[in-house]
Scaffold this motif. Sequence first.
Motif, short mmCIF file in Angstrom:
data_model
loop_
_atom_site.label_atom_id
_atom_site.label_comp_id
_atom_site.label_asym_id
_atom_site.label_seq_id
_atom_site.Cartn_x
_atom_site.Cartn_y
_atom_site.Cartn_z
N ARG A 43 12.94 40.15 143.03
CA ARG A 43 11.65 40.69 142.60
C ARG A 43 11.46 40.58 141.09
N CYS A 44 12.56 40.71 140.34
CA CYS A 44 12.46 40.79 138.88
C CYS A 44 12.34 39.44 138.19
N GLY A 45 12.53 38.35 138.91
CA GLY A 45 12.35 37.03 138.30
C GLY A 45 13.60 36.35 137.81
N TYR A 46 14.79 36.84 138.22
CA TYR A 46 16.02 36.11 137.91
C TYR A 46 16.00 34.77 138.65
N THR A 47 16.66 33.76 138.07
CA THR A 47 16.59 32.40 138.61
C THR A 47 17.50 32.19 139.80
N ARG A 48 18.74 32.65 139.71
CA ARG A 48 19.70 32.42 140.79
C ARG A 48 20.63 33.63 140.91
N TYR A 49 21.27 33.73 142.07
CA TYR A 49 22.17 34.84 142.38
C TYR A 49 23.43 34.25 142.97
N TRP A 50 24.51 34.36 142.21
CA TRP A 50 25.78 33.74 142.60
C TRP A 50 26.82 34.78 142.98
N LEU A 51 27.68 34.37 143.90
CA LEU A 51 28.83 35.17 144.34
C LEU A 51 30.09 34.35 144.17
N ALA A 52 31.22 35.04 143.97
CA ALA A 52 32.46 34.34 143.64
C ALA A 52 33.53 34.59 144.69
N GLU A 53 34.35 33.55 144.88
CA GLU A 53 35.45 33.62 145.84
C GLU A 53 36.70 34.22 145.20
N HIS A 54 37.12 35.36 145.72
CA HIS A 54 38.38 35.99 145.33
C HIS A 54 39.07 36.47 146.60
N HIS A 55 40.39 36.42 146.60
CA HIS A 55 41.15 36.82 147.79
C HIS A 55 42.21 37.87 147.44
N ASN A 56 42.48 38.73 148.42
CA ASN A 56 43.52 39.76 148.29
C ASN A 56 43.27 40.66 147.08
#
Length: 352
Positions: A43-56
Amino acid sequence: MSQPALPEAPVPLSVLDLAPITAGSTPADALRNTRELAQLADRCGYTRYWLAEHHNMTGIASAATAVVIAHVAGATERIRVGAGGIMLPNHAPLVIAEQFGTLESLFPGRIDLGLGRAPGTDQHTARALRRHLAGSDDSFPQDVLELQSYFRPAQPNQAVRAVPGAGLNVPIWLLGSSLYSAEFAAHLGLPFAFASHFAPRFLFKAIELYRSRFQPSEQLDKPYVAVAANVIAADTDAEAQHLLGSLRLRFAAMARGVRGQLQPPEAFVEADWSPAELAFADESLACSAVGSPNEARRQLESLIAQTGADELILTAQIFDHAARLKSFALVAEAWGLPALTPAGQNSAAAPA
């Protein structure tokens, strides 16, 4: 108080969500919070939304990164959603091509694939991921090229195809905190995102190397650099500095080799930590903007002036979810991002 005028086309802002699991909460809580933050960013106009791979890691809920991306993309309307990043040594390139080909088929024109070469975990867990780690640095370039090949149109008699995947335009980014990643991104002509939110040491050298050696490609005709930064905005500078306590505590604990769930800011007592541990935390967090909305914006503008960043990717590990939502909303407003309707289009110039 009126704010100083921004340039006509301000540098776009994006979000890196580490899906923090806070003390006393569950991964399910963290994933619901991720969904809500993504909807706000949309809604606020950010360009992209990323998530990161982490384990344990008991403090991070995004281990099954492609699944969480689908969760976020299905809950939003127009924001690009992707991986920042997928740790390629953990996976066969074909599997990643199929996963992100599927995501692109479900959410066309909205999926990014950022790649890293670290395992995103400890060595015991890396072995449990069933991938051969010896020489992973040497195989990373070939794995990236193989992955790229699966997204090209399938050729007659091609023995192995990514279905879905073949012929789909899934933009690939290279991520890193070293000169290696910068040089390889330049060689392939790919956009480059630097992990300065936790490892800022080589930020300026990496950007200089990437830009000086960039070779145009089918995906990108000129260098494109995204710089990651921590951001915490609140009504006052003092409140934002207080919220920062959770992150200082996390990094001071990392200096002792301790990881865990994100703690409330009140749990950080400076006297509990050695000067070396505090120095490690502050050096790791050097690429941060903390303060009132105007102060956070001033610090982000300073970062852009120093780096020439084409985009900023902002992360905020704030214990209180409501405060985290408010922080991103305050930054968007201070930056002048256009609040978008679901059918709106972001006018920011950024690689697809």
